[in-house]
Design an enzyme around this catalytic site. Structure first.
Site, mmCIF file in Angstrom:
data_model
loop_
_atom_site.group_PDB
_atom_site.id
_atom_site.type_symbol
_atom_site.label_atom_id
_atom_site.label_comp_id
_atom_site.label_asym_id
_atom_site.label_seq_id
_atom_site.Cartn_x
_atom_site.Cartn_y
_atom_site.Cartn_z
ATOM 1 N N ASP A 175 0.838 -1.185 0.000
ATOM 2 C CA ASP A 175 0.000 0.000 0.000
ATOM 3 C C ASP A 175 0.878 1.241 0.000
ATOM 4 O O ASP A 175 1.979 1.204 -0.553
ATOM 5 C CB ASP A 175 -0.963 -0.029 1.198
ATOM 6 C CG ASP A 175 -2.308 0.583 0.860
ATOM 7 O OD1 ASP A 175 -2.386 1.822 0.814
ATOM 8 O OD2 ASP A 175 -3.279 -0.165 0.617
ATOM 9 N N HIS A 249 -3.714 6.381 3.188
ATOM 10 C CA HIS A 249 -4.403 5.144 2.823
ATOM 11 C C HIS A 249 -3.768 3.918 3.471
ATOM 12 O O HIS A 249 -4.446 3.061 4.038
ATOM 13 C CB HIS A 249 -4.383 5.019 1.296
ATOM 14 C CG HIS A 249 -5.258 3.964 0.727
ATOM 15 N ND1 HIS A 249 -4.811 2.687 0.447
ATOM 16 C CD2 HIS A 249 -6.568 3.972 0.364
ATOM 17 C CE1 HIS A 249 -5.796 1.978 -0.066
ATOM 18 N NE2 HIS A 249 -6.873 2.722 -0.137
ATOM 19 N N SER A 653 -11.391 -0.763 -0.587
ATOM 20 C CA SER A 653 -10.087 -0.697 0.080
ATOM 21 C C SER A 653 -10.217 -0.975 1.569
ATOM 22 O O SER A 653 -9.317 -1.551 2.188
ATOM 23 C CB SER A 653 -9.463 0.692 -0.104
ATOM 24 O OG SER A 653 -8.763 0.794 -1.310
#
Length: 872
Positions: A175, A249, A653
């Site tokens: 990620d 994120h 996600s």
């Protein structure tokens, strides 16, 4: 602000910023002609090499067996492959004409290289080269859920409590990195983490602070950016040449799966509850390959996955995917990315991947292969609602995670376009309330500011957070954002703000507000407002409301049917696989994160700031208590970056790490289970019903593009919504291994056997008659003619013998029959059963059904059945 207003220091920083931008642009121009290519070679990679090359012993592993990272044989053969890559390039090209980025040796055999397109054909014809493909991009597919899923009472106690849930299981996250100082990843209040010899990953040093990113909880941290650098889009000033999360994120994803338990989520003085990962004691291994402005490149992602598997992770969490099916290969299953994941599964690594955010439209999946667990996103039972009360007595519903205006008090309403300082600034679209300097503070102060929700909020160039800041700076009592037109793809998620505020998401209610404002606001002949007579008040939106109509499939969640090729031909494989919470998920955030405009950090340099651009040389968290606001201080330059410590995000996600964390809990209890067995346990124990006992519903667009609820199908939720407690003890599993997946590929129509060999280094020595015969916990027949029978094998993983009664149901267009109708399995035993499907009528669409197996000791196993009938 123009240059005359800047201090000398400010001018210096502006020059530095422009210089940095110039360097990036020059880099793009210089590198513009060259491209990144991924090259597959014919020799077998470490994971499947069975010997035959003089001087190098076999390194192949059996299905579900990890690579021996301590083996000199493995190291020697891996080095041999890399040397062959280097020799090939050196033989073909001058060294100054190319740059090799990575050698892939463990899961696939190949390399990535940056070179001009005119050299590609020479490389493609070189001996030992199987294929050459141009690299492509991937993108991010961007609390209360442990309680919603029953983890604290039904799952964690079986593993020793939350402080042991996930013990010694390593979850790898490919990620955007991690913010290691967040309390969700702290070890200050936890039992010490013991050494974990099975994991061999390294921990990079922060180039600025010289400190490690690891602390025992975080067990590994590396970054991969060679393809991004070669493409000329990597800027170390904002992307960070380290595992540090410059986006937010990655920290969010890691915290959902494995964040510490009981971390207070505080925003603007209000506590929204306690955050926890699914497996709070699991270890976190970070493989940064995504970056905030451009996403990521497959070459970097594959390198990260290859390293993660070699290092010894147990679980891979992938909240990323391509923008569309890979156009460079004939099938969605065969490309460097999916082939690498197939090898990862062969090495015993469970892979959870986000299904995609292209919903609610069909065939929008970006996770295709049977060896991957593709996760759709659900809305859980927690909703945040608010309301605006008008002076005419109407109450308009909306959403706003904010405090109320003062009780029993109303305030005048003022529309942004009516309080402009200068009408010439209309070029800035002042109605979106992003620029407080355009509005007259004297007219706004003490009133509720009305703003328009434009497409800028959908695209990310405007944010609710900025509206709140505008209202606060102008002294407004609150703000209202009115959505006048429904925009497909818009997600109206509540955003925590300290100023009373609300978003009116229903266009008809926004029309009621606008009508009331216009009727109540007298104007002179020029259109100028004489007095603001419309009044209103904003309710309290901080309290969550729990709904029994949960879970529901989120509007944005990608839908099936699955596709097998770039022509979008239907696959004989159900996707998504499973549904998990993915809407309004609270979790950790990087203080300098920018993935979500409403939680992004900001650069402040003396008297001005630049959105999204800043320079960091040293990072240090605030030394106070665990608050949501962190400060990055740079005393040498007087720069402060302010950001939020938590964020509420929606997307598949967020769903994928829920499954990754729950898979870690299953792996902790059943150490020897294969990835397929874990996937089966998750799918066969999932639920098709919501909390009220009704069939699951899915959000969908109506004819007017407003959101409505429809009955969900397996193309929305796969097998159903995850049930962690049942998944720990599924009774039966549908197991499969590497050979089964090869058989699936070799049996799928349209796939060239040479293409399979190119990506797997294996010949098609085994087929299964039809791809629907893959032993997966679902059945899909995309083209059913007359009668077709599929076979499944189940294995009893319970502690005792059990007898199962098997029943089947199908929609009327397809007849279904299962044989035998009952079976008894001893502990560890396997049995086959068949499911026959017969066309009764042709409807032009899919029919849905299920096979249910009820055990005498209480186990209940269910698999979905999907088929489309044809007369011929």
């Amino acid at each position: 602000m123009d240059g005359a207003d800047l201090s000398p220091f400010g001018k210096m920083r502006m020059v530095e910023l422009l210089c940095t931008l110039l360097v990036v642009l020059l880099s793009l121009l210089i590198n513009g002609e060259a491209e990144v290519y991924m090259v597959m070679m014919e020799d077998e990679p470490v994971i499947s090499y069975r010997g035959g090359i003089p001087g190098f012993e076999a390194t192949a592993v059996e299905s579900d067996e990890k690579i021996d990272t301590t083996s000199e044989v493995v190291a020697s053969y891996a080095k041999h492959l890399e040397e062959k890559h280097d020799m090939l390039l050196d033989m073909l090209f001058d060294s100054e004409t190319y740059q090799k980025l990575y050698s892939y040796r463990h899961l696939i055999n190949g390399f990535s290289v940056h070179m001009p397109p005119e050299q590609v054909e020479t490389l493609r014809r070189a001996p030992g080269v199987i294929s050459v493909e141009r690299d492509w991009k991937v993108h991010r597919l961007t609390t209360h859920t442990p309680q919603f899923l029953g983890l604290p009472t039904g799952v964690w106690p079986t593993g020793g409590g939350f402080d042991r849930a996930g013990e010694d299981i390593v979850i790898g996250f490919v990620d955007s990195g991690i913010y290691p100082h967040h309390p969700s990843f702290s070890t200050h209040h936890a039992d010490p983490y013991r050494p974990l010899p099975k994991y061999k990953g390294k921990c990079e040093i922060d180039p600025q602070t010289k400190s490690k990113f690891c602390n025992g909880k975080i067990i590994g941290a590396q970054h991969f950016a060679e393809a991004a650098k070669a493409a000329g889009v990597f800027n170390p000033a904002i992307d960070f040449a380290s595992p540090l999360d410059g986006d937010g994120h990655g920290s969010h994803i890691a915290a959902i799966a494995a964040g510490n338990n009981g971390i207070p989520v505080r925003m603007h003085g209000h506590e929204f509850g306690k955050a926890s990962g699914m497996a709070p004691r699991a270890r976190i291994a970070v493989y940064k390959a995504l970056y905030r402005l451009f996403g990521g490149f497959i070459a970097d992602v594959v390198a990260a996955i290859d390293q993660a598997v070699y290092d010894g992770v147990d679980i891979l969490s992938l909240s990323l995917g391509p923008n569309s099916p890979p156009a460079t290969t004939k099938t969605t299953y065969l490309n460097p990315f999916d082939a690498t994941l197939l090898a990862a599964v062969k090495a015993g690594v469970f892979v959870a991947q986000a299904a995609g955010n292209g919903g609610p439209f069909p065939k929008t999946m970006v996770s295709y292969s049977p060896w991957i667990t593709s996760v759709a996103a659900a809305i859980d039972d927690r909703r945040y609602k608010n309301h605006l009360t008008l002076g005419n007595g109407k109450i308009l519903p909306g959403m706003g995670l904010s405090p109320s205006t003062r009780l029993n008090q109303t305030y005048p309403l003022v529309f942004a376009n009516d309080v402009l300082l200068d009408s010439s600034v209309l070029k800035y679209n002042p109605s979106d309330c992003q620029r407080p300097e355009l509005l007259n503070k004297k007219l706004v102060e003490g009133k509720i500011l009305l703003c328009g929700y434009s497409f800028s909020f959908v695209s990310g160039t405007a944010s609710i957070k900025k509206v709140s800041e505008t209202a606060k700076k102008l002294g407004a009592a609150g703000f209202v954002l009115a959505v006048e037109n429904s925009t497909p793809g818009a997600k109206y998620d509540p955003v925590p703000v300290c100023t009373p505020g609300i978003v009116i998401t229903d266009a008809t209610k926004s029309a009621d507000l606008i009508d009331y404002y216009n009727i109540s606001t007298p104007r002179d002949w020029t259109g100028r407002v004489k007095s603001f007579n419309a009044i209103g008040s904003i309710g309290d939106g901080l309290m969550a409301i729990l709904h029994k109509s949960a879970p529901q499939v989120a509007l944005f969640s990608a839908r099936g049917p699955n596709i097998k090729d770039f022509s979008f031909g239907d696959a004989d494989l159900l996707k998504p696989d499973i549904l998990a919470p993915g809407s309004l998920i609270w979790a950790a955030w990087s203080p300098n994160g920018t993935d979500e405009a409403n939680f992004m950090g900001r650069l402040i340099v003396t008297s001005f700031y630049y959105e999204r651009w800043y320079f960091c040389t040293r990072v240090a968290p605030d030394s106070g208590k665990f608050l949501t606001m962190f400060w990055f201080c740079l005393p040498d330059h007087g720069i402060t970056v302010v950001g939020e410590g938590f964020a509420m995000m929606s997307g598949t996600s967020m769903a994928a790490p829920h499954i990754a964390g729950i898979a870690a809990l299953i792996k902790q209890k059943h150490r020897k289970w294969s990835p397929a067995a874990i996937k089966s346990a998750l799918m066969t124990t999932s639920t098709e019903l919501d909390r009220a006992g009704r069939p699951l519903q899915a959000q969908q667009y109506s004819e007017t593009e407003a959101m409505k609820l429809v009955r969900a199908t397996p193309f929305d939720y796969g097998s159903g919504h995850v049930n962690p407690r049942a998944a720990l003890d599924p009774g039966l599993v549908f197991d499969a291994g590497y050979t089964d997946y090869l058989g699936f590929l070799c049996t799928t129509p349209g796939i060239n056997v040479h293409e399979i060999r190119n990506f797997t280094n294996m010949r098609c020595n085994y087929t299964m008659g039809h791809p629907s015969n893959l032993n997966s916990p679902s059945i899909t027949v995309s083209r059913l003619v007359k009668t077709f029978t599929v076979t499944r094998t189940v294995t009893n993983v319970a502690d005792e013998e059990e007898t199962y009664v098997i029943t089947a149901r199908m929609e009327p267009a397809i007849a279904i029959e299962v044989k035998p109708s009952a079976m008894t399995l001893r502990r560890g035993a396997s049995r086959k059963f068949t499911v026959s499907l017969t066309v009764r009528s042709v409807t032009g669409g899919y029919s849905f059904g299920k096979v249910t197996m009820k055990g005498s000791r209480g186990h209940r196993v269910r698999i979905p059945v999907v088929a489309m009938g044809y007369w011929r």
